[in-house]
Design a protein around this motif. Structure first.
Motif, mmCIF file in Angstrom:
data_model
loop_
_atom_site.group_PDB
_atom_site.id
_atom_site.type_symbol
_atom_site.label_atom_id
_atom_site.label_comp_id
_atom_site.label_asym_id
_atom_site.label_seq_id
_atom_site.Cartn_x
_atom_site.Cartn_y
_atom_site.Cartn_z
ATOM 1 N N LEU A 1 0.813 -1.215 0.000
ATOM 2 C CA LEU A 1 0.000 0.000 0.000
ATOM 3 C C LEU A 1 0.847 1.267 0.000
ATOM 4 O O LEU A 1 0.316 2.370 -0.072
ATOM 5 C CB LEU A 1 -0.944 -0.001 1.207
ATOM 6 C CG LEU A 1 -2.031 -1.072 1.206
ATOM 7 C CD1 LEU A 1 -2.931 -0.935 2.434
ATOM 8 C CD2 LEU A 1 -2.873 -1.011 -0.071
ATOM 9 N N LEU A 2 2.172 1.107 0.072
ATOM 10 C CA LEU A 2 3.057 2.262 0.016
ATOM 11 C C LEU A 2 3.278 2.749 -1.414
ATOM 12 O O LEU A 2 3.850 3.808 -1.640
ATOM 13 C CB LEU A 2 4.401 1.916 0.675
ATOM 14 C CG LEU A 2 5.340 3.058 1.065
ATOM 15 C CD1 LEU A 2 4.634 4.053 1.977
ATOM 16 C CD2 LEU A 2 6.590 2.512 1.739
ATOM 17 N N ILE A 3 2.822 1.965 -2.386
ATOM 18 C CA ILE A 3 2.978 2.317 -3.796
ATOM 19 C C ILE A 3 1.610 2.347 -4.464
ATOM 20 O O ILE A 3 0.796 1.448 -4.279
ATOM 21 C CB ILE A 3 3.872 1.287 -4.519
ATOM 22 C CG1 ILE A 3 5.336 1.488 -4.126
ATOM 23 C CG2 ILE A 3 3.732 1.396 -6.020
ATOM 24 C CD1 ILE A 3 5.974 2.721 -4.733
ATOM 25 N N LEU A 4 1.362 3.397 -5.233
ATOM 26 C CA LEU A 4 0.108 3.523 -5.984
ATOM 27 C C LEU A 4 0.426 3.486 -7.472
ATOM 28 O O LEU A 4 1.227 4.275 -7.966
ATOM 29 C CB LEU A 4 -0.596 4.830 -5.631
ATOM 30 C CG LEU A 4 -1.948 5.078 -6.309
ATOM 31 C CD1 LEU A 4 -2.965 4.036 -5.860
ATOM 32 C CD2 LEU A 4 -2.465 6.480 -6.002
ATOM 33 N N PHE A 5 -0.201 2.531 -8.165
ATOM 34 C CA PHE A 5 -0.007 2.376 -9.603
ATOM 35 C C PHE A 5 -1.073 3.150 -10.371
ATOM 36 O O PHE A 5 -2.229 3.224 -9.967
ATOM 37 C CB PHE A 5 -0.136 0.908 -10.034
ATOM 38 C CG PHE A 5 0.894 -0.016 -9.454
ATOM 39 C CD1 PHE A 5 2.134 0.441 -9.065
ATOM 40 C CD2 PHE A 5 0.619 -1.365 -9.296
ATOM 41 C CE1 PHE A 5 3.086 -0.411 -8.550
ATOM 42 C CE2 PHE A 5 1.552 -2.231 -8.773
ATOM 43 C CZ PHE A 5 2.798 -1.757 -8.396
ATOM 44 N N SER A 6 -0.674 3.680 -11.519
ATOM 45 C CA SER A 6 -1.640 4.216 -12.473
ATOM 46 C C SER A 6 -1.100 3.947 -13.874
ATOM 47 O O SER A 6 0.017 3.451 -14.042
ATOM 48 C CB SER A 6 -1.877 5.716 -12.250
ATOM 49 O OG SER A 6 -0.662 6.440 -12.315
ATOM 50 N N GLY A 7 -1.896 4.250 -14.875
ATOM 51 C CA GLY A 7 -1.481 3.934 -16.225
ATOM 52 C C GLY A 7 -1.649 2.452 -16.521
ATOM 53 O O GLY A 7 -2.601 1.821 -16.060
ATOM 54 N N TYR A 8 -0.723 1.884 -17.267
ATOM 55 C CA TYR A 8 -0.886 0.517 -17.751
ATOM 56 C C TYR A 8 -0.942 -0.496 -16.621
ATOM 57 O O TYR A 8 -1.776 -1.404 -16.645
ATOM 58 C CB TYR A 8 0.239 0.168 -18.722
ATOM 59 C CG TYR A 8 -0.079 -1.045 -19.573
ATOM 60 C CD1 TYR A 8 -1.101 -1.001 -20.517
ATOM 61 C CD2 TYR A 8 0.627 -2.236 -19.430
ATOM 62 C CE1 TYR A 8 -1.411 -2.101 -21.299
ATOM 63 C CE2 TYR A 8 0.323 -3.337 -20.210
ATOM 64 C CZ TYR A 8 -0.701 -3.274 -21.137
ATOM 65 O OH TYR A 8 -1.015 -4.371 -21.906
#
Length: 410
Positions: free
Chosen positions: A384-391
Protein backbone atom coordinates in the motif's frame (compact mmCIF):
# COMPACT_ATOMS: atom_id res chain seq x y z
CA UNK A 1 24.00 4.70 -3.36
CA UNK A 2 24.20 1.82 -5.77
CA UNK A 3 24.27 -1.95 -5.91
CA UNK A 4 27.73 -3.40 -5.69
CA UNK A 5 28.79 -6.42 -7.70
CA UNK A 6 29.49 -8.59 -4.62
CA UNK A 7 26.02 -7.76 -3.29
CA UNK A 8 24.34 -8.87 -6.52
CA UNK A 9 26.31 -12.12 -6.56
CA UNK A 10 25.38 -12.83 -2.97
CA UNK A 11 21.69 -12.33 -3.74
CA UNK A 12 21.79 -14.69 -6.69
CA UNK A 13 23.57 -17.41 -4.74
CA UNK A 14 21.32 -17.19 -1.69
CA UNK A 15 18.18 -17.44 -3.79
CA UNK A 16 18.85 -21.11 -4.52
CA UNK A 17 19.07 -22.29 -0.90
CA UNK A 18 16.07 -23.94 0.73
CA UNK A 19 14.71 -23.55 4.25
CA UNK A 20 12.19 -25.11 6.63
CA UNK A 21 9.74 -23.27 8.91
CA UNK A 22 8.10 -25.08 11.83
CA UNK A 23 5.76 -24.05 14.61
CA UNK A 24 2.32 -24.37 16.18
CA UNK A 25 -0.92 -22.38 16.11
CA UNK A 26 -3.14 -21.87 19.16
CA UNK A 27 -5.81 -19.56 20.55
CA UNK A 28 -5.40 -17.15 23.45
CA UNK A 29 -6.19 -19.93 25.92
CA UNK A 30 -3.51 -22.21 24.51
CA UNK A 31 -5.92 -24.50 22.65
CA UNK A 32 -4.39 -25.89 19.42
CA UNK A 33 -6.10 -24.68 16.27
CA UNK A 34 -6.25 -27.58 13.88
CA UNK A 35 -6.89 -26.87 10.20
CA UNK A 36 -5.47 -23.35 10.47
CA UNK A 37 -3.96 -22.21 7.17
CA UNK A 38 -0.28 -21.24 7.20
CA UNK A 39 1.37 -19.83 4.08
CA UNK A 40 3.78 -17.30 2.61
CA UNK A 41 1.65 -14.61 1.00
CA UNK A 42 1.89 -14.34 -2.77
CA UNK A 43 3.57 -17.72 -3.18
CA UNK A 44 2.59 -21.37 -3.57
CA UNK A 45 4.15 -22.34 -0.22
CA UNK A 46 1.46 -23.26 2.28
CA UNK A 47 0.19 -25.95 4.60
CA UNK A 48 -2.54 -26.81 7.13
CA UNK A 49 -2.01 -27.24 10.87
CA UNK A 50 -2.40 -30.75 12.26
CA UNK A 51 -4.77 -31.72 15.11
CA UNK A 52 -2.25 -30.53 17.70
CA UNK A 53 -1.83 -27.22 15.85
CA UNK A 54 1.66 -27.96 14.52
CA UNK A 55 2.88 -27.20 11.01
CA UNK A 56 5.91 -27.48 8.77
CA UNK A 57 6.68 -25.51 5.60
CA UNK A 58 9.33 -27.26 3.53
CA UNK A 59 11.62 -26.17 0.67
CA UNK A 60 11.16 -22.46 1.33
CA UNK A 61 13.45 -20.13 -0.64
CA UNK A 62 15.70 -17.66 1.15
CA UNK A 63 14.38 -14.15 1.56
CA UNK A 64 11.90 -12.00 3.44
CA UNK A 65 8.24 -12.95 3.07
CA UNK A 66 4.89 -12.26 4.72
CA UNK A 67 3.94 -15.26 6.86
CA UNK A 68 0.14 -15.47 7.14
CA UNK A 69 -1.93 -17.63 9.48
CA UNK A 70 -5.72 -17.69 9.28
CA UNK A 71 -8.60 -19.67 10.71
CA UNK A 72 -12.34 -19.11 10.47
CA UNK A 73 -13.57 -17.06 13.43
CA UNK A 74 -10.15 -15.61 14.22
CA UNK A 75 -8.25 -12.50 13.25
CA UNK A 76 -5.73 -13.06 10.48
CA UNK A 77 -2.15 -13.08 11.75
CA UNK A 78 0.65 -11.79 9.53
CA UNK A 79 4.28 -10.98 10.10
CA UNK A 80 7.38 -10.51 8.00
CA UNK A 81 9.98 -13.21 8.39
CA UNK A 82 13.46 -13.79 7.02
CA UNK A 83 13.44 -17.47 6.11
CA UNK A 84 17.15 -17.81 6.92
CA UNK A 85 17.12 -16.05 10.29
CA UNK A 86 13.76 -16.85 11.90
CA UNK A 87 14.03 -18.47 15.33
CA UNK A 88 12.11 -21.74 15.43
CA UNK A 89 9.80 -23.32 16.27
CA UNK A 90 7.29 -20.49 16.05
CA UNK A 91 4.32 -20.11 18.40
CA UNK A 92 1.48 -18.22 16.77
CA UNK A 93 -1.54 -17.07 18.77
CA UNK A 94 -4.77 -16.19 16.98
CA UNK A 95 -7.37 -13.94 18.60
CA UNK A 96 -11.10 -14.32 18.12
CA UNK A 97 -12.85 -11.67 16.08
CA UNK A 98 -16.36 -10.31 16.32
CA UNK A 99 -18.65 -11.01 13.38
CA UNK A 100 -18.73 -7.44 12.11
CA UNK A 101 -20.20 -8.48 8.78
CA UNK A 102 -23.61 -9.47 10.01
CA UNK A 103 -26.36 -7.21 8.73
CA UNK A 104 -24.07 -5.18 6.48
CA UNK A 105 -26.09 -3.30 3.90
CA UNK A 106 -25.23 -0.95 1.11
CA UNK A 107 -27.56 1.70 2.52
CA UNK A 108 -30.10 1.71 5.34
CA UNK A 109 -32.98 -0.71 4.79
CA UNK A 110 -31.64 -2.15 1.56
CA UNK A 111 -29.90 -5.52 1.27
CA UNK A 112 -27.34 -5.79 -1.48
CA UNK A 113 -27.09 -8.65 -3.90
CA UNK A 114 -24.06 -9.90 -5.79
CA UNK A 115 -25.98 -9.14 -8.99
CA UNK A 116 -25.94 -5.42 -8.18
CA UNK A 117 -22.29 -4.91 -7.22
CA UNK A 118 -20.53 -8.11 -8.29
CA UNK A 119 -19.45 -6.93 -11.73
CA UNK A 120 -18.17 -3.60 -10.40
CA UNK A 121 -16.11 -5.44 -7.80
CA UNK A 122 -14.68 -8.02 -10.18
CA UNK A 123 -13.83 -5.36 -12.79
CA UNK A 124 -11.71 -3.52 -10.22
CA UNK A 125 -10.36 -6.58 -8.40
CA UNK A 126 -10.04 -9.28 -11.05
CA UNK A 127 -9.54 -6.87 -13.97
CA UNK A 128 -11.05 -6.16 -17.39
CA UNK A 129 -8.51 -7.77 -19.70
CA UNK A 130 -10.15 -10.31 -22.05
CA UNK A 131 -8.54 -13.17 -20.11
CA UNK A 132 -10.21 -11.93 -16.91
CA UNK A 133 -13.34 -13.81 -17.96
CA UNK A 134 -11.38 -17.00 -17.23
CA UNK A 135 -10.67 -15.84 -13.67
CA UNK A 136 -13.63 -16.86 -11.50
CA UNK A 137 -14.50 -16.28 -7.85
CA UNK A 138 -16.02 -19.62 -6.93
CA UNK A 139 -17.63 -18.53 -3.63
CA UNK A 140 -19.07 -15.02 -4.14
CA UNK A 141 -21.62 -15.67 -1.39
CA UNK A 142 -18.96 -14.89 1.27
CA UNK A 143 -18.60 -11.29 0.05
CA UNK A 144 -20.42 -8.33 1.59
CA UNK A 145 -20.57 -4.72 0.48
CA UNK A 146 -20.65 -1.53 2.54
CA UNK A 147 -21.26 1.82 0.92
CA UNK A 148 -20.49 5.14 2.59
CA UNK A 149 -22.51 7.52 0.44
CA UNK A 150 -21.34 10.73 2.12
CA UNK A 151 -17.67 9.79 1.75
CA UNK A 152 -18.29 8.27 -1.72
CA UNK A 153 -16.47 5.09 -0.73
CA UNK A 154 -17.33 1.45 -1.35
CA UNK A 155 -15.79 -1.21 0.89
CA UNK A 156 -15.85 -4.93 0.25
CA UNK A 157 -15.51 -7.45 3.07
CA UNK A 158 -15.31 -11.21 3.11
CA UNK A 159 -16.33 -13.71 5.77
CA UNK A 160 -13.99 -16.39 4.47
CA UNK A 161 -11.07 -16.62 2.03
CA UNK A 162 -12.03 -16.19 -1.61
CA UNK A 163 -11.55 -19.25 -3.80
CA UNK A 164 -10.38 -18.08 -7.22
CA UNK A 165 -9.60 -20.15 -10.30
CA UNK A 166 -7.34 -18.62 -12.96
CA UNK A 167 -7.66 -20.79 -16.03
CA UNK A 168 -5.53 -18.57 -18.29
CA UNK A 169 -2.51 -18.64 -15.97
CA UNK A 170 -3.57 -22.03 -14.56
CA UNK A 171 -3.58 -21.36 -10.83
CA UNK A 172 -6.10 -21.83 -8.07
CA UNK A 173 -5.89 -19.13 -5.41
CA UNK A 174 -7.06 -19.01 -1.83
CA UNK A 175 -7.24 -15.25 -1.24
CA UNK A 176 -7.51 -13.87 2.29
CA UNK A 177 -9.12 -10.50 1.52
CA UNK A 178 -8.25 -8.02 4.25
CA UNK A 179 -9.53 -4.82 2.67
CA UNK A 180 -10.93 -3.50 -0.58
CA UNK A 181 -11.86 0.15 -0.95
CA UNK A 182 -12.96 2.13 -3.99
CA UNK A 183 -13.03 5.92 -3.84
CA UNK A 184 -15.61 7.17 -6.32
CA UNK A 185 -14.34 10.75 -6.16
CA UNK A 186 -10.72 9.99 -7.06
CA UNK A 187 -11.52 6.73 -8.91
CA UNK A 188 -8.73 5.04 -6.97
CA UNK A 189 -8.99 1.46 -5.74
CA UNK A 190 -6.99 0.04 -2.86
CA UNK A 191 -7.03 -3.62 -1.97
CA UNK A 192 -4.92 -5.71 0.35
CA UNK A 193 -4.95 -9.44 0.79
CA UNK A 194 -2.90 -12.58 1.18
CA UNK A 195 -3.01 -15.00 -1.77
CA UNK A 196 -1.89 -18.61 -1.68
CA UNK A 197 -1.31 -20.06 -5.15
CA UNK A 198 -1.70 -23.68 -6.20
CA UNK A 199 -0.67 -24.69 -9.68
CA UNK A 200 -3.06 -26.74 -11.76
CA UNK A 201 -1.60 -29.95 -13.17
CA UNK A 202 -1.55 -31.63 -16.54
CA UNK A 203 0.22 -34.56 -18.18
CA UNK A 204 0.02 -33.04 -21.66
CA UNK A 205 3.30 -31.39 -22.67
CA UNK A 206 1.70 -29.18 -25.34
CA UNK A 207 -0.77 -27.79 -22.84
CA UNK A 208 2.02 -27.12 -20.35
CA UNK A 209 3.96 -25.17 -22.96
CA UNK A 210 0.86 -23.07 -23.65
CA UNK A 211 0.55 -22.35 -19.93
CA UNK A 212 4.17 -21.29 -19.75
CA UNK A 213 3.67 -18.95 -22.71
CA UNK A 214 0.64 -17.35 -21.04
CA UNK A 215 2.55 -16.81 -17.82
CA UNK A 216 5.54 -15.32 -19.62
CA UNK A 217 3.22 -12.91 -21.43
CA UNK A 218 1.74 -11.85 -18.10
CA UNK A 219 5.17 -11.47 -16.51
CA UNK A 220 7.19 -9.45 -19.00
CA UNK A 221 6.58 -5.76 -18.51
CA UNK A 222 4.58 -6.30 -15.28
CA UNK A 223 5.24 -4.57 -11.97
CA UNK A 224 6.61 -7.89 -10.66
CA UNK A 225 9.13 -7.93 -13.52
CA UNK A 226 10.02 -4.29 -12.81
CA UNK A 227 10.62 -4.74 -9.08
CA UNK A 228 12.75 -7.82 -9.68
CA UNK A 229 14.86 -5.93 -12.21
CA UNK A 230 15.13 -2.97 -9.82
CA UNK A 231 16.34 -5.33 -7.08
CA UNK A 232 19.05 -6.68 -9.40
CA UNK A 233 19.88 -3.23 -10.82
CA UNK A 234 19.08 -4.42 -14.36
CA UNK A 235 16.17 -2.07 -15.08
CA UNK A 236 17.31 -0.77 -18.47
CA UNK A 237 18.72 -4.10 -19.60
CA UNK A 238 15.31 -5.69 -19.06
CA UNK A 239 13.45 -3.05 -21.03
CA UNK A 240 12.31 -0.45 -18.49
CA UNK A 241 12.96 3.27 -18.82
CA UNK A 242 12.38 5.37 -15.71
CA UNK A 243 11.91 9.12 -15.83
CA UNK A 244 11.00 11.68 -13.22
CA UNK A 245 7.45 13.00 -13.47
CA UNK A 246 6.31 16.08 -11.60
CA UNK A 247 2.67 17.08 -11.33
CA UNK A 248 1.93 20.76 -10.79
CA UNK A 249 -1.45 22.41 -10.11
CA UNK A 250 -3.11 23.75 -13.25
CA UNK A 251 -3.07 27.39 -12.19
CA UNK A 252 -4.83 28.64 -15.31
CA UNK A 253 -7.74 26.24 -14.76
CA UNK A 254 -8.01 27.38 -11.15
CA UNK A 255 -7.97 31.02 -12.28
CA UNK A 256 -10.78 30.43 -14.78
CA UNK A 257 -12.81 28.48 -12.21
CA UNK A 258 -12.49 31.30 -9.68
CA UNK A 259 -13.41 33.89 -12.30
CA UNK A 260 -16.53 31.99 -13.33
CA UNK A 261 -17.50 31.36 -9.71
CA UNK A 262 -17.05 35.03 -8.80
CA UNK A 263 -19.05 36.17 -11.80
CA UNK A 264 -21.88 33.80 -10.96
CA UNK A 265 -22.01 34.89 -7.32
CA UNK A 266 -22.13 38.52 -8.39
CA UNK A 267 -25.28 37.98 -10.38
CA UNK A 268 -23.95 36.82 -13.70
CA UNK A 269 -25.04 33.64 -15.41
CA UNK A 270 -23.39 30.66 -17.03
CA UNK A 271 -24.80 29.03 -20.15
CA UNK A 272 -23.36 26.06 -22.01
CA UNK A 273 -24.01 25.99 -25.75
CA UNK A 274 -22.43 23.14 -27.68
CA UNK A 275 -18.70 23.10 -27.02
CA UNK A 276 -18.57 26.73 -25.89
CA UNK A 277 -19.41 28.35 -22.60
CA UNK A 278 -20.98 31.79 -22.51
CA UNK A 279 -20.35 33.90 -19.44
CA UNK A 280 -22.79 36.77 -19.02
CA UNK A 281 -21.06 39.63 -17.27
CA UNK A 282 -23.06 40.89 -14.28
CA UNK A 283 -21.73 44.38 -14.93
CA UNK A 284 -23.65 44.52 -18.17
CA UNK A 285 -20.56 44.48 -20.34
CA UNK A 286 -22.08 41.93 -22.72
CA UNK A 287 -21.56 38.25 -23.38
CA UNK A 288 -18.07 36.94 -23.96
CA UNK A 289 -18.36 33.74 -25.95
CA UNK A 290 -15.31 31.86 -24.72
CA UNK A 291 -14.51 28.47 -26.12
CA UNK A 292 -11.16 29.08 -24.45
CA UNK A 293 -12.76 28.91 -21.00
CA UNK A 294 -14.44 25.65 -21.88
CA UNK A 295 -11.19 24.16 -23.11
CA UNK A 296 -9.35 25.19 -19.94
CA UNK A 297 -12.07 23.83 -17.66
CA UNK A 298 -11.88 20.49 -19.48
CA UNK A 299 -8.18 20.21 -18.74
CA UNK A 300 -6.91 18.04 -15.85
CA UNK A 301 -6.42 19.65 -12.46
CA UNK A 302 -2.70 18.94 -12.67
CA UNK A 303 -0.12 19.47 -15.41
CA UNK A 304 2.48 16.77 -16.05
CA UNK A 305 6.11 17.83 -16.34
CA UNK A 306 8.11 14.88 -17.66
CA UNK A 307 11.91 15.00 -17.53
CA UNK A 308 13.69 13.53 -20.55
CA UNK A 309 16.65 12.03 -18.71
CA UNK A 310 16.42 8.26 -18.16
CA UNK A 311 17.09 7.41 -14.51
CA UNK A 312 19.43 4.55 -13.62
CA UNK A 313 18.09 1.96 -11.18
CA UNK A 314 20.50 2.96 -8.43
CA UNK A 315 19.12 6.52 -8.44
CA UNK A 316 15.97 5.30 -6.66
CA UNK A 317 17.08 1.95 -5.17
CA UNK A 318 19.75 1.00 -2.67
CA UNK A 319 20.92 -1.88 -0.53
CA UNK A 320 19.19 -2.33 2.84
CA UNK A 321 20.87 -5.59 3.77
CA UNK A 322 22.04 -8.81 2.12
CA UNK A 323 18.51 -9.82 1.10
CA UNK A 324 16.53 -6.59 0.75
CA UNK A 325 16.72 -3.56 -1.52
CA UNK A 326 15.12 -0.26 -0.63
CA UNK A 327 13.31 2.15 -2.92
CA UNK A 328 12.54 5.80 -2.26
CA UNK A 329 11.74 8.74 -4.52
CA UNK A 330 9.80 11.99 -4.66
CA UNK A 331 7.07 13.07 -7.04
CA UNK A 332 6.28 10.29 -9.57
CA UNK A 333 8.18 7.72 -11.59
CA UNK A 334 7.15 7.48 -15.24
CA UNK A 335 8.02 3.93 -16.35
CA UNK A 336 8.01 2.79 -19.98
CA UNK A 337 8.41 -0.84 -20.97
CA UNK A 338 9.99 -0.57 -24.41
CA UNK A 339 9.92 -4.26 -25.39
CA UNK A 340 6.17 -4.60 -25.93
CA UNK A 341 3.09 -2.56 -26.75
CA UNK A 342 -0.15 -2.06 -24.88
CA UNK A 343 -2.99 -4.53 -25.14
CA UNK A 344 -5.42 -3.31 -27.86
CA UNK A 345 -8.29 -3.15 -25.35
CA UNK A 346 -6.36 -0.79 -23.10
CA UNK A 347 -5.46 1.40 -26.06
CA UNK A 348 -9.10 1.59 -27.17
CA UNK A 349 -10.23 2.65 -23.69
CA UNK A 350 -7.87 5.63 -23.48
CA UNK A 351 -9.08 9.12 -24.31
CA UNK A 352 -6.50 9.64 -27.03
CA UNK A 353 -6.95 10.83 -30.60
CA UNK A 354 -4.89 7.89 -31.85
CA UNK A 355 -6.10 4.70 -30.18
CA UNK A 356 -3.43 2.51 -31.72
CA UNK A 357 -1.45 0.56 -29.09
CA UNK A 358 1.68 2.36 -27.97
CA UNK A 359 4.42 1.35 -25.56
CA UNK A 360 3.37 0.27 -22.09
CA UNK A 361 3.56 3.33 -19.82
CA UNK A 362 2.85 3.28 -16.09
CA UNK A 363 3.35 5.75 -13.26
CA UNK A 364 3.96 5.06 -9.60
CA UNK A 365 4.10 7.27 -6.54
CA UNK A 366 4.74 6.64 -2.89
CA UNK A 367 1.73 7.14 -0.62
CA UNK A 368 3.81 7.74 2.51
CA UNK A 369 7.35 7.95 3.86
CA UNK A 370 9.69 5.19 2.72
CA UNK A 371 11.71 3.35 2.03
CA UNK A 372 9.74 0.65 0.26
CA UNK A 373 11.55 -2.65 0.80
CA UNK A 374 11.88 -5.11 -2.09
CA UNK A 375 12.84 -8.78 -1.83
CA UNK A 376 14.74 -10.79 -4.42
CA UNK A 377 11.50 -12.32 -5.77
CA UNK A 378 9.94 -8.88 -6.24
CA UNK A 379 7.88 -9.00 -3.04
CA UNK A 380 7.13 -5.68 -1.31
CA UNK A 381 7.11 -5.18 2.44
CA UNK A 382 4.17 -2.75 2.22
CA UNK A 383 2.23 -2.91 -1.08
CA UNK A 384 0.00 0.00 0.00
CA UNK A 385 3.06 2.26 0.02
CA UNK A 386 2.98 2.32 -3.80
CA UNK A 387 0.11 3.52 -5.98
CA UNK A 388 -0.01 2.38 -9.60
CA UNK A 389 -1.64 4.22 -12.47
CA UNK A 390 -1.48 3.93 -16.22
CA UNK A 391 -0.89 0.52 -17.75
CA UNK A 392 -0.11 -1.32 -14.49
CA UNK A 393 -3.21 0.22 -12.93
CA UNK A 394 -5.21 -1.50 -15.66
CA UNK A 395 -3.31 -4.75 -16.17
CA UNK A 396 -1.88 -5.76 -12.80
CA UNK A 397 -5.08 -7.04 -11.22
CA UNK A 398 -5.72 -10.52 -9.82
CA UNK A 399 -6.33 -12.12 -13.23
CA UNK A 400 -2.77 -11.35 -14.37
CA UNK A 401 -0.82 -11.65 -11.12
CA UNK A 402 1.80 -14.36 -10.67
CA UNK A 403 3.22 -15.87 -7.47
CA UNK A 404 6.52 -14.55 -6.15
CA UNK A 405 8.11 -17.94 -6.69
CA UNK A 406 7.27 -17.88 -10.39
CA UNK A 407 10.31 -18.44 -12.61
CA UNK A 408 10.70 -18.10 -16.36
CA UNK A 409 10.92 -21.46 -18.10
CA UNK A 410 14.13 -21.93 -20.05
Amino acid sequence: MSFSLPFCLLLCICGFSQNVITGKVQDEKGKPLSAASIFLSGTSFGTIATEDGRFTLNSIPSGTFELVVSSVGYQTFSTQINTRQTKQPLTIILREKADELEGVTIRPGYDVSWEEWGKFFTDNFIGTMPVATDCIIENPEVIKFRHYEKEQVLKVLSKKPLIISKKYLVYNITYQLESFEYDFASKVVYFLGYPLYKEMSTTRERRRRDWEDNRAQAYFGSSLHFFRSLYRNTVQEEGFEMRRLVKRPNEEKERVKNMVRKNFLNGGSIRFSGAAMNVSDSSGGGTDSTAYYTRVLNQPNEIDLLYNAILPGDSVAFQVNSYIAGMEFTDYLHITYVKDKEHPRYASEQMRADKKPGLQISTIRMTGPGPLEIGSSGQLNDPLLILFSGYWGWKDKIAMMLPYNYTISK
